[in-house]
Design a protein around this motif. Structure first.
Motif, short mmCIF file in Angstrom:
data_model
loop_
_atom_site.label_atom_id
_atom_site.label_comp_id
_atom_site.label_asym_id
_atom_site.label_seq_id
_atom_site.Cartn_x
_atom_site.Cartn_y
_atom_site.Cartn_z
N GLY A 153 -8.39 -3.69 1.15
CA GLY A 153 -7.29 -2.88 0.67
C GLY A 153 -7.01 -2.98 -0.81
N VAL A 154 -7.43 -4.06 -1.45
CA VAL A 154 -7.18 -4.22 -2.88
C VAL A 154 -7.84 -3.12 -3.70
N ILE A 155 -8.86 -2.49 -3.15
CA ILE A 155 -9.60 -1.43 -3.85
C ILE A 155 -8.93 -0.07 -3.68
N VAL A 156 -8.15 0.10 -2.63
CA VAL A 156 -7.58 1.41 -2.27
C VAL A 156 -6.23 1.61 -2.95
N ASP A 157 -6.04 2.78 -3.57
CA ASP A 157 -4.79 3.09 -4.24
C ASP A 157 -3.81 3.86 -3.36
N TYR A 158 -4.32 4.85 -2.62
CA TYR A 158 -3.45 5.70 -1.81
C TYR A 158 -4.11 6.00 -0.47
N ILE A 159 -3.28 6.11 0.58
CA ILE A 159 -3.73 6.53 1.90
C ILE A 159 -3.01 7.84 2.22
N VAL A 160 -3.77 8.82 2.69
CA VAL A 160 -3.17 10.09 3.12
C VAL A 160 -3.68 10.43 4.53
N GLY A 161 -2.99 11.38 5.15
CA GLY A 161 -3.43 11.82 6.48
C GLY A 161 -2.73 11.09 7.59
N VAL A 162 -1.68 10.33 7.25
CA VAL A 162 -0.92 9.59 8.26
C VAL A 162 0.56 9.81 8.01
N GLU A 163 1.38 9.43 8.97
CA GLU A 163 2.84 9.52 8.80
C GLU A 163 3.28 8.54 7.72
N LYS A 164 4.26 8.93 6.94
CA LYS A 164 4.80 8.03 5.91
C LYS A 164 5.68 6.97 6.55
N MET B 86 0.85 -1.19 0.00
CA MET B 86 0.00 0.00 0.00
C MET B 86 0.88 1.24 0.00
N LYS B 87 0.56 2.18 -0.86
CA LYS B 87 1.34 3.41 -0.93
C LYS B 87 0.73 4.47 -0.02
N VAL B 88 1.45 4.76 1.06
CA VAL B 88 1.04 5.83 1.96
C VAL B 88 1.74 7.10 1.49
N ILE B 89 0.98 8.14 1.24
CA ILE B 89 1.55 9.36 0.67
C ILE B 89 1.34 10.54 1.60
N ASP B 90 2.16 11.54 1.42
CA ASP B 90 1.99 12.80 2.15
C ASP B 90 0.87 13.60 1.51
N ILE B 91 0.19 14.38 2.32
CA ILE B 91 -0.95 15.17 1.82
C ILE B 91 -0.53 16.09 0.67
N SER B 92 0.73 16.51 0.66
CA SER B 92 1.20 17.42 -0.40
C SER B 92 1.20 16.76 -1.78
N GLU B 93 1.16 15.44 -1.83
CA GLU B 93 1.18 14.73 -3.11
C GLU B 93 -0.18 14.70 -3.81
N ILE B 94 -1.20 15.19 -3.13
CA ILE B 94 -2.54 15.24 -3.73
C ILE B 94 -2.52 16.00 -5.05
N MET C 205 -9.59 5.46 -9.53
CA MET C 205 -8.58 5.60 -8.47
C MET C 205 -9.27 5.94 -7.16
N VAL C 206 -8.79 5.38 -6.05
CA VAL C 206 -9.36 5.64 -4.74
C VAL C 206 -8.28 6.18 -3.81
N ILE C 207 -8.54 7.38 -3.28
CA ILE C 207 -7.64 8.00 -2.31
C ILE C 207 -8.41 8.12 -1.00
N VAL C 208 -7.86 7.60 0.07
CA VAL C 208 -8.57 7.61 1.34
C VAL C 208 -7.80 8.42 2.38
N GLU C 209 -8.51 9.30 3.06
CA GLU C 209 -7.96 10.03 4.21
C GLU C 209 -8.36 9.27 5.47
N VAL C 210 -7.40 8.94 6.29
CA VAL C 210 -7.69 8.16 7.48
C VAL C 210 -7.31 8.92 8.74
N GLU C 211 -7.98 8.59 9.83
CA GLU C 211 -7.67 9.20 11.12
C GLU C 211 -6.60 8.41 11.87
N GLU C 212 -6.52 7.11 11.59
CA GLU C 212 -5.60 6.26 12.34
C GLU C 212 -5.15 5.09 11.48
#
Length: 216
Positions: free
Chosen positions: A205-216, A1-9, A182-189
């Motif tokens: 998770g197979v449906i989700v492309d990117y997670i943002v809102g967390v530490e990389k 899973m690719k966890v990205i920084d919010i700036s990559e949006i 493409m699916v980008i999800v913002e998560v709290e935890e």
């Protein structure tokens, strides 16, 4: 899973994209991602959502900053700015009955060619649509709604992208996760992979492309 920084949006969401955005009056809406869209002035967006929230919340911030060219929603009653732009002709608004909206999104996600509904028969909703009669009852053929990108909000995710939603904040989010390229999800935890109970997981998770809102 690719966890990205919010700036990559800004590298993922582009001008002219069709976005599905989760939430109901801002509840369950990915506010951080929306703020990043506003910050980068990504414009000419078509937004598919339940509503346009309020002027200072959720999708309303996109409207206020005039970043949308069209919205497909079930109501705009809580956002005077949406109404103003619609009346002056700077924003196209397609109003869809709420249940029909949800089912059109679901139809896209599960590969249906459309849905049949009696909602709207004999009203302006019927205009330009195919009318069918089955067992003496009339139905409208409503076509699926697809998007380039779905931006959704989840309560928790593991690092494989398996998602857990919080109570009614679940609303449109799982449906929209299935209906876009493409699916980008913002998560709290985020939690360790394997720590979520299988019955908690609403979107795998197979449906989700990117997670943002967390530490990389």
């Amino acid at each position: 899973m690719k966890v990205i920084d919010i700036s990559e949006i800004k590298t993922l969401i582009y001008e002219g994209a069709t976005l599905m955005i989760g939430g109901f009056l801002g509840v369950g809406t990915p506010e951080k991602i929306i703020d990043e869209i506003v910050k980068n002035k990504i414009s000419s967006l078509t937004v598919i959502a339940n509503d346009t929230a309020f002027e200072d919340k959720g999708i309303g911030k996109l409207i206020k900053n005039k970043l949308c060219k069209k919205v497909i929603v079930s109501h705009i009653g809580t956002n005077p700015e949406t109404q103003k732009q619609m009346i002056e002709g700077s924003l196209e608004v397609e109003l869809v009955p709420q249940g029909t909206l949800a089912e059109r999104i679901r139809a896209a996600g599960v590969g249906l060619g459309g849905i049949l509904t009696p909602t709207g028969v004999g009203t302006v909703v019927e205009n330009g649509k195919k009318l069918l009669e089955i067992d003496g009852k009339k139905y409208l053929l409503e076509l699926p709604l697809h998007a380039d990108i779905s931006i959704i909000k989840a309560k928790k995710s593991d690092y494989m992208g398996n998602l857990v939603f919080n109570l009614t904040a679940e609303n449109f989010n799982p449906l929209m996760a299935l209906a876009a390229k493409m699916v980008i999800v913002e998560v709290e935890e985020t939690v360790p992979t394997g720590s979520l109970a299988p019955n908690e997981i609403k979107i795998p998770g197979v449906i989700v492309d990117y997670i943002v809102g967390v530490e990389k």
